[in-house]
Design an enzyme around this catalytic site. Structure first.
Site, PDB file in Angstrom:
ATOM      1  N   ASP A 128       0.826  -1.206   0.000  1.00  0.00           N
ATOM      2  CA  ASP A 128       0.000   0.000   0.000  1.00  0.00           C
ATOM      3  C   ASP A 128       0.868   1.267   0.000  1.00  0.00           C
ATOM      4  O   ASP A 128       1.968   1.268   0.549  1.00  0.00           O
ATOM      5  CB  ASP A 128      -0.917  -0.021   1.241  1.00  0.00           C
ATOM      6  CG  ASP A 128      -2.117   0.901   1.073  1.00  0.00           C
ATOM      7  OD1 ASP A 128      -2.307   1.432  -0.037  1.00  0.00           O
ATOM      8  OD2 ASP A 128      -2.861   1.081   2.045  1.00  0.00           O
ATOM      9  N   ASN A 152     -10.276  -3.495  -6.723  1.00  0.00           N
ATOM     10  CA  ASN A 152      -9.446  -2.490  -7.414  1.00  0.00           C
ATOM     11  C   ASN A 152      -9.963  -2.172  -8.822  1.00  0.00           C
ATOM     12  O   ASN A 152      -9.592  -1.156  -9.403  1.00  0.00           O
ATOM     13  CB  ASN A 152      -7.975  -2.940  -7.507  1.00  0.00           C
ATOM     14  CG  ASN A 152      -7.228  -2.861  -6.204  1.00  0.00           C
ATOM     15  OD1 ASN A 152      -6.298  -3.623  -5.959  1.00  0.00           O
ATOM     16  ND2 ASN A 152      -7.611  -1.941  -5.328  1.00  0.00           N
TER      17      ASN A 152
HETATM   18  C1  FPP Z   1      -1.939  -0.024  -3.477  1.00  0.00           C
HETATM   19  O1  FPP Z   1      -1.453   1.304  -3.420  1.00  0.00           O
HETATM   20  C2  FPP Z   1      -1.384  -0.721  -4.640  1.00  0.00           C
HETATM   21  C3  FPP Z   1      -2.107  -1.353  -5.616  1.00  0.00           C
HETATM   22  C4  FPP Z   1      -3.571  -1.389  -5.618  1.00  0.00           C
HETATM   23  C5  FPP Z   1      -1.470  -2.009  -6.745  1.00  0.00           C
HETATM   24  C6  FPP Z   1      -0.159  -2.659  -6.479  1.00  0.00           C
HETATM   25  C7  FPP Z   1       0.395  -3.156  -7.718  1.00  0.00           C
HETATM   26  C8  FPP Z   1       1.688  -3.076  -8.097  1.00  0.00           C
HETATM   27  C9  FPP Z   1       2.790  -2.538  -7.292  1.00  0.00           C
HETATM   28  C10 FPP Z   1       1.971  -3.518  -9.444  1.00  0.00           C
HETATM   29  C11 FPP Z   1       2.576  -4.591  -9.900  1.00  0.00           C
HETATM   30  C12 FPP Z   1       2.318  -5.981  -9.740  1.00  0.00           C
HETATM   31  C13 FPP Z   1       2.510  -6.834 -10.750  1.00  0.00           C
HETATM   32  C14 FPP Z   1       2.540  -8.250 -10.428  1.00  0.00           C
HETATM   33  C15 FPP Z   1       2.719  -6.398 -12.139  1.00  0.00           C
HETATM   34  P1  FPP Z   1      -2.464   2.499  -3.651  1.00  0.00           P
HETATM   35  O2  FPP Z   1      -2.493   2.833  -5.082  1.00  0.00           O
HETATM   36  O3  FPP Z   1      -3.809   2.158  -3.087  1.00  0.00           O
HETATM   37  O4  FPP Z   1      -1.790   3.630  -2.817  1.00  0.00           O
HETATM   38  P2  FPP Z   1      -2.526   4.847  -2.107  1.00  0.00           P
HETATM   39  O5  FPP Z   1      -3.389   4.269  -1.018  1.00  0.00           O
HETATM   40  O6  FPP Z   1      -1.391   5.666  -1.564  1.00  0.00           O
HETATM   41  O7  FPP Z   1      -3.316   5.562  -3.162  1.00  0.00           O
END
Ligand code: FPP
Length: 274
Positions: A47, A95
């Site tokens: 996260d 998501n």
């Molecule tokens: C959460 O941070 C992250 C995600 C929903 C996606 C995570 C995915 C990757 C790092 C990508 C790669 C994986 C593969 C296998 C290609 P957020 O966006 O919710 O962060 P925030 O809460 O600060 O907005």
């Protein structure tokens, strides 16, 4: 700080370091060392990619790109520590509610950048498996990659990377229930044979329970992640954003894990007198 106060500080403040699965404690001029307990199954909710990017004036895509780079670095380090199973929350079913642009970018990362990473893990003898529903809205290209990578790495024995994509913990439990009910309906299974181990077998993947859950960014939620497997997991919520989660942060996490007293609902030996 004056030189003499430095000396007093050094001798009076214990310093904990983690090296090769050993905790070195420098305390009052004495060096002690303890062998660290290493969890079998670690799960990570990556996260904070968005906030990391926002604070740097970058787009959310750049945050995910940096998160993917962090995943590559940290997974290699985690397996080098002897951890057998690493589960990663890469993309939840929920998501898909994000903007089309963000979803498309995450899918682009998987479809175009994942192969290099999976080839590297294959060389390192790591088996890669996927948890989640392999169906729309995932693209056919993503589903094909999952099936191919699983097949190509199925004989690998150095560790298991479980990537959760289009994953929902509640859905996993519902799906297992449906599979088990069908077997009962077809007289292939007796109700009295259903137990926790059998139920675990019918989840998306049959894995040992999670010992240690890490969710970066400081959020205190499990967000529908591995609900069945997390029942006795120790949880740790460092405030660091995932793109900054590195080997030092993981060493710190292992020190935290080693301070936990895992009783699994029992009591400690010394408290047993009644
Ligand atoms: C959460 O941070 C992250 C995600 C929903 C996606 C995570 C995915 C990757 C790092 C990508 C790669 C994986 C593969 C296998 C290609 P957020 O966006 O919710 O962060 P925030 O809460 O600060 O907005």
């Amino acid at each position: 700080m004056q030189k003499s106060s430095y000396t007093t500080f050094l001798f009076s403040t214990p310093i904990n370091l983690c090296y090769n699965n050993i905790e070195l404690i420098y305390n009052g001029g004495k060096m002690e060392h303890t062998k660290l307990k290493i969890p079998t199954h670690v799960a990570i909710i990556m996260d904070g990619n968005g906030r990391w990017a926002l604070e740097k004036g970058l787009s959310r895509s750049k945050g995910h790109e940096a998160g993917f780079e962090a995943l590559k670095r940290i997974s290699e380090y985690i397996f080098s520590k002897g951890i057998k199973v690493l589960s990663i929350f890469a993309f939840s079913t929920e998501n898909f509610k994000r903007s089309k642009e963000e979803v498309n970018f995450l899918m682009y990362l998987f479809e175009n950048k994942f192969k290099e990473y999976s080839d590297y893990l294959k060389e390192k003898n790591i088996r890669i498996i996927f948890s989640g529903k392999r169906e729309k809205p995932l693209s056919q290209a993503s589903i094909d990659i999952m099936n191919t990578v699983e097949e190509e790495t199925k004989e690998k024995t150095g560790g298991v990377l479980n990537l959760c994509m289009n994953y929902s913990g509640r859905q996993e439990i519902v799906e297992a229930t449906k599979k088990i009910s069908t077997l009962v309906q077809e007289n292939k299974l007796r109700i009295e044979d259903i137990d926790e181990e059998l139920f675990n077998h019918y989840l998306f993947q049959e894995l040992p329970p999670v010992d240690f859950l890490i969710r970066t960014s400081g959020e205190l939620r499990i967000s529908n992640f591995m609900l069945y497997q997390l029942s006795y997991a120790e949880m740790y919520f460092p405030r660091i954003y995932f793109p900054d989660f590195n080997s030092e942060a993981f060493d710190e996490a292992i020190l935290v894990y080693n301070k936990r007293d895992r009783r699994f609902g029992g009591i400690k030996n010394e408290n047993k007198s009644y």
